[in-house]
Write an enzyme that holds these catalytic residues in place. Structure first.
Site, mmCIF file in Angstrom:
data_model
loop_
_atom_site.group_PDB
_atom_site.id
_atom_site.type_symbol
_atom_site.label_atom_id
_atom_site.label_comp_id
_atom_site.label_asym_id
_atom_site.label_seq_id
_atom_site.Cartn_x
_atom_site.Cartn_y
_atom_site.Cartn_z
ATOM 1 N N ASP A 1 0.607 -1.229 0.503
ATOM 2 C CA ASP A 1 -0.337 -0.124 -0.026
ATOM 3 C C ASP A 1 1.337 1.578 -0.034
ATOM 4 O O ASP A 1 1.884 0.865 0.687
ATOM 5 C CB ASP A 1 -0.810 -0.224 0.979
HETATM 6 N N1 URA Z 1 -1.137 -6.168 4.515
HETATM 7 C C1 URA Z 1 -1.893 -4.753 3.677
HETATM 8 O O1 URA Z 1 -2.840 -3.920 4.355
HETATM 9 N N2 URA Z 1 -1.249 -4.322 3.319
HETATM 10 C C2 URA Z 1 -0.408 -3.619 2.731
HETATM 11 O O2 URA Z 1 0.618 -2.800 2.454
HETATM 12 C C3 URA Z 1 0.917 -5.381 2.809
HETATM 13 C C4 URA Z 1 0.083 -6.118 3.390
#
Ligand code: URA
Length: 244
Positions: A103
């Site tokens: 993310d």
């Molecule tokens: N899980 C999440 O919530 N975000 C990420 O970026 C990776 C794993």
């Protein structure tokens, strides 16, 4: 292939550093010193030696990167900077792409490569590559609750479908508000959704391991380096083993 391209593919020298090394007489091809890095070579047949060490051609490029906050794991984005923009232009021209997603506000380890089949294998749902995340939580969580999450819970994925999470391993520190989780699947916002299911909230998230790869030598956010030959071989061997 040009000599400077070959040298950058081995992960030893950027193209400009290759030109300098050639001028300094540090590069030989088939035993002859070559002073110009634009010379063409056959990477499969010619013996290239840099500073006394024979180099092997690597068909694909593999980059490990420590993703900073605010960068998106995509090759292009109209709004936010992409992780590709952290690399020198010469690498940006090598058709690299992030192997999996983090993310925008997740930090840490990303593998970038132009080896499509390998990325596909690493990301295939049946491969179950292990990924370790370090997280901090808004509220403390107790051992009974982490044990319940570890066994697997029902979540809603990005497409709105209900699914049962695969078992995972959670280790909390003594505050109960920070810990690590090892996942073997990569569903949309998996870590955040896992703790949301328990009525909690992930405040910060960092990936610290992807299969056999760690952030070794990449302490600074935004830092990157080539995968070493040994890391590449270990990753491939592990992948072959786990798919047998
Ligand atoms: N899980 C999440 O919530 N975000 C990420 O970026 C990776 C794993």
């Amino acid at each position: 292939m040009r000599l400077d391209k070959f040298l950058s593919s081995t992960g030893r020298l950027s193209r400009s550093a290759a030109a300098k090394a050639a001028r300094a007489g540090r590069i030989s091809v088939n035993g002859e010193i070559v002073r110009s890095a634009d010379r063409h070579i056959d990477p499969e047949l010619d013996v290239v030696v840099l500073g006394g060490e024979q180099l092997t051609y690597r068909r694909f490029t593999y980059i490990l990167l420590n993703k900073p906050d605010g960068y998106v794991s995509a090759t292009e984005d109209g709004r936010d900077p992409t992780v590709l923009e952290l690399l020198p232009e010469e690498l940006q021209r090598q058709n690299l792409f992030p192997c999996g997603r983090l993310d925008k506000h997740t930090l840490g380890l990303m593998l970038l490569t132009n080896n499509g089949p390998l990325a596909h294998r690493l990301l295939a749902p049946k491969t179950h590559v292990e990924k370790t995340y370090f997280f901090t939580l808004r509220d403390p969580i107790d051992a009974a609750e982490t044990a319940r999450l570890e066994k697997g819970v029902y979540l809603i994925d990005g497409a709105g479908d209900r699914y049962l999470t695969r078992p995972c391993a959670i280790e909390m520190d003594e505050t109960g508000k920070a810990g690590t989780v090892v996942l073997t699947e990569g569903k949309y916002h998996q870590v955040k959704r896992l703790f949301e299911e328990a009525g909690n909230r992930v405040l910060t998230l960092e990936r610290i391991r992807f299969d056999t790869l760690t952030l070794d030598g990449l302490d600074e956010r935004g830092a990157w380096r080539y995968l070493t030959v040994r890391e590449e071989e270990t990753l491939l061997a592990h992948l072959n083993q786990s798919q047998q």
